[in-house]
Design an enzyme around this catalytic site. Sequence first.
Site, PDB file in Angstrom:
ATOM      1  N   GLU A  34       0.836  -1.210   0.000  1.00 52.52           N
ATOM      2  CA  GLU A  34       0.000   0.000   0.000  1.00 52.52           C
ATOM      3  C   GLU A  34       0.864   1.250   0.000  1.00 52.52           C
ATOM      4  O   GLU A  34       1.846   1.340   0.744  1.00 52.52           O
ATOM      5  CB  GLU A  34      -0.892  -0.028   1.249  1.00 52.52           C
ATOM      6  CG  GLU A  34      -2.256   0.547   1.018  1.00 52.52           C
ATOM      7  CD  GLU A  34      -3.084  -0.274   0.018  1.00 52.52           C
ATOM      8  OE1 GLU A  34      -3.100   0.104  -1.177  1.00 52.52           O
ATOM      9  OE2 GLU A  34      -3.701  -1.254   0.437  1.00 52.52           O
ATOM     10  N   HIS A  35       0.448   2.198  -0.830  1.00 48.58           N
ATOM     11  CA  HIS A  35       1.184   3.457  -1.021  1.00 48.58           C
ATOM     12  C   HIS A  35       2.604   3.187  -1.522  1.00 48.58           C
ATOM     13  O   HIS A  35       3.544   3.906  -1.182  1.00 48.58           O
ATOM     14  CB  HIS A  35       1.184   4.298   0.267  1.00 48.58           C
ATOM     15  CG  HIS A  35      -0.164   4.903   0.534  1.00 48.58           C
ATOM     16  ND1 HIS A  35      -0.595   6.036  -0.106  1.00 48.58           N
ATOM     17  CD2 HIS A  35      -1.179   4.510   1.334  1.00 48.58           C
ATOM     18  CE1 HIS A  35      -1.827   6.319   0.310  1.00 48.58           C
ATOM     19  NE2 HIS A  35      -2.211   5.404   1.177  1.00 48.58           N
ATOM     20  N   GLY A 122     -16.457   5.439  -2.973  1.00 54.19           N
ATOM     21  CA  GLY A 122     -15.642   6.065  -1.925  1.00 54.19           C
ATOM     22  C   GLY A 122     -15.260   5.120  -0.802  1.00 54.19           C
ATOM     23  O   GLY A 122     -15.021   5.533   0.319  1.00 54.19           O
ATOM     24  N   SER A 127     -13.721   2.374  -7.014  1.00 54.50           N
ATOM     25  CA  SER A 127     -14.904   2.617  -7.843  1.00 54.50           C
ATOM     26  C   SER A 127     -14.545   3.567  -8.981  1.00 54.50           C
ATOM     27  O   SER A 127     -15.036   3.425 -10.098  1.00 54.50           O
ATOM     28  CB  SER A 127     -16.039   3.185  -7.000  1.00 54.50           C
ATOM     29  OG  SER A 127     -15.590   4.286  -6.243  1.00 54.50           O
ATOM     30  N   SER A 128     -13.660   4.533  -8.722  1.00 59.42           N
ATOM     31  CA  SER A 128     -13.358   5.491  -9.798  1.00 59.42           C
ATOM     32  C   SER A 128     -12.507   4.852 -10.891  1.00 59.42           C
ATOM     33  O   SER A 128     -12.751   5.089 -12.075  1.00 59.42           O
ATOM     34  CB  SER A 128     -12.716   6.768  -9.255  1.00 59.42           C
ATOM     35  OG  SER A 128     -11.666   6.465  -8.398  1.00 59.42           O
ATOM     36  N   GLU A 166      -7.077  10.590 -14.447  1.00 60.35           N
ATOM     37  CA  GLU A 166      -7.309  10.897 -13.028  1.00 60.35           C
ATOM     38  C   GLU A 166      -6.321  11.952 -12.531  1.00 60.35           C
ATOM     39  O   GLU A 166      -6.666  12.849 -11.772  1.00 60.35           O
ATOM     40  CB  GLU A 166      -7.231   9.615 -12.188  1.00 60.35           C
ATOM     41  CG  GLU A 166      -7.552   9.871 -10.730  1.00 60.35           C
ATOM     42  CD  GLU A 166      -8.230   8.714 -10.015  1.00 60.35           C
ATOM     43  OE1 GLU A 166      -8.720   7.777 -10.666  1.00 60.35           O
ATOM     44  OE2 GLU A 166      -8.264   8.769  -8.773  1.00 60.35           O
ATOM     45  N   ASP A 178      -4.673   0.846  -9.285  1.00 57.71           N
ATOM     46  CA  ASP A 178      -6.119   0.605  -9.358  1.00 57.71           C
ATOM     47  C   ASP A 178      -6.566   0.373 -10.790  1.00 57.71           C
ATOM     48  O   ASP A 178      -7.325  -0.555 -11.087  1.00 57.71           O
ATOM     49  CB  ASP A 178      -6.890   1.811  -8.792  1.00 57.71           C
ATOM     50  CG  ASP A 178      -6.487   2.121  -7.371  1.00 57.71           C
ATOM     51  OD1 ASP A 178      -5.804   1.283  -6.754  1.00 57.71           O
ATOM     52  OD2 ASP A 178      -6.850   3.200  -6.872  1.00 57.71           O
ATOM     53  N   TYR A 228      -3.595  12.455   0.299  1.00 53.53           N
ATOM     54  CA  TYR A 228      -2.920  11.525  -0.625  1.00 53.53           C
ATOM     55  C   TYR A 228      -1.796  12.251  -1.351  1.00 53.53           C
ATOM     56  O   TYR A 228      -0.654  11.793  -1.382  1.00 53.53           O
ATOM     57  CB  TYR A 228      -3.948  10.978  -1.627  1.00 53.53           C
ATOM     58  CG  TYR A 228      -3.380   9.940  -2.556  1.00 53.53           C
ATOM     59  CD1 TYR A 228      -3.405   8.592  -2.227  1.00 53.53           C
ATOM     60  CD2 TYR A 228      -2.812  10.299  -3.776  1.00 53.53           C
ATOM     61  CE1 TYR A 228      -2.883   7.636  -3.084  1.00 53.53           C
ATOM     62  CE2 TYR A 228      -2.283   9.354  -4.630  1.00 53.53           C
ATOM     63  CZ  TYR A 228      -2.324   8.028  -4.280  1.00 53.53           C
ATOM     64  OH  TYR A 228      -1.793   7.087  -5.138  1.00 53.53           O
TER      65      TYR A 228
HETATM   66  C1  GLA Z   1      -5.229   4.756  -4.149  1.00 55.32           C
HETATM   67  C2  GLA Z   1      -4.475   5.100  -5.436  1.00 55.32           C
HETATM   68  C3  GLA Z   1      -3.486   3.994  -5.799  1.00 55.32           C
HETATM   69  C4  GLA Z   1      -2.609   3.623  -4.614  1.00 55.32           C
HETATM   70  C5  GLA Z   1      -3.434   3.414  -3.351  1.00 55.32           C
HETATM   71  C6  GLA Z   1      -2.577   3.241  -2.126  1.00 55.32           C
HETATM   72  O1  GLA Z   1      -6.052   3.642  -4.346  1.00 55.32           O
HETATM   73  O2  GLA Z   1      -5.372   5.300  -6.505  1.00 55.32           O
HETATM   74  O3  GLA Z   1      -2.730   4.384  -6.909  1.00 55.32           O
HETATM   75  O4  GLA Z   1      -1.622   4.605  -4.419  1.00 55.32           O
HETATM   76  O5  GLA Z   1      -4.317   4.496  -3.103  1.00 55.32           O
HETATM   77  O6  GLA Z   1      -1.814   2.085  -2.212  1.00 55.32           O
END
Ligand code: GLA
Length: 393
Positions: A34-35, A122, A127-128, A166, A178, A228
């Site tokens: 994640e991240h 959300g 979803s986006s 995006e 995503d 973010y």
């Molecule tokens: C969101 C972003 C992804 C990723 C995650 C965190 O979903 O769209 O690109 O950075 O957060 O892992």
Amino acid sequence: MNNELLNKFLDLYGGSDSNVRMFVSPGRVNLIGEHTDYNGGYVFPAALEQASHILVRRTDTGKIRLAATDLPDRVELDINRLDQYRDLKWGNYQAGVAYVLQQAGYTICSCDILYHDTVPLGAGLSSSAAIEVVMALTLATFSNEENGIETPVDMIEMAKLAQQAEITYCGVNCGIMDQFASAMGRKDHAIFLDCKTLDFKYVPLVLNGYKIIIGNTNKKRGLADSKYNERRSECEAAMEHLKIAYPDADCLRAVSVEQFEDAKTLIQDEVQRRRAEHVIYECDRVLKSIDALNKGDLHSFGHLMTASHISLRDLYEVTGLNLDVMVEESLKIEGCIGSRMTGAGFGGCTVSIVAEDAVERFVALVGENYEKRTGIRPSFYISQAADGGREVK
Ligand code: GLA
């Protein structure tokens, strides 16, 4: 094709059903990593059965007309003025995708579209991205047909263009995870993706007696976009300092755990140092997770997931009360061998690995205890890994 949906489409736009087509692209759950994506790192998402569906018919109006089954809004995009719709409350993602595809040389065809989304909005399940990728696939399919191109739409390119939309159109500086997962998902598999090279491997989700349970805190991701972007800048700042020691490293993932430990004092700002620590150790956890799964060692994978949550809570600071409470309550249940937040954080969902015979107890008890502590009733989904973006014939 679902009749109820088709009738809705015909009610809205009239005409007959003969030229109506359906495209679909799923949401995703990230199992670990994640991240890390915007730091050139590793991720391990799976596409979900919950998806964004499009019913669509080509027209000759010079417009893309948009509607959705769950919203009163109707939107019309002029295909010659696609850069004008950034401020739309709903429809900006679709407009952004159309605009970016047009800029990339695709012929944007007029059409009438009805969206039907089953990915909770959300909730950190992308979803986006699902909305973007299904739009990109639909428009690229029409463009190819218009230009007599017979090769199938390149789904990795769709993922990249959707991400670009995006970032440049909607102002969220997101990574590729995503959109990639939504475009490229595969039934019963998760995707081990290197976000720097886009090399990827499908890993079978063989869970021998266990299930993946998604817990929705039903706390919407407030302030998520600005936080973010802030995290992303903090990582970039940390990287600048690490470059003093490792001039060839071009992203945090290019720095190993050992290298980081040797050079971390170069990052004087304590917050930036913690952000980098999370990313570098998280990349290492993804590699260890793939290794554990290859050996059929689900328990080690579970531990790595929980370690990921703790790092996101203490070092990256993107969890918040609701996600922390849900993970805490999840780990109290016998048979739950790992639990973490998934997605960007600041609300949204958790993902847990739970023994099949404990699932019912898990849903009842975590639901009850989470609600007691937060006042919010959560939702749970048990979804199988599903295929990525496609036309449904
Ligand atoms: C969101 C972003 C992804 C990723 C995650 C965190 O979903 O769209 O690109 O950075 O957060 O892992």
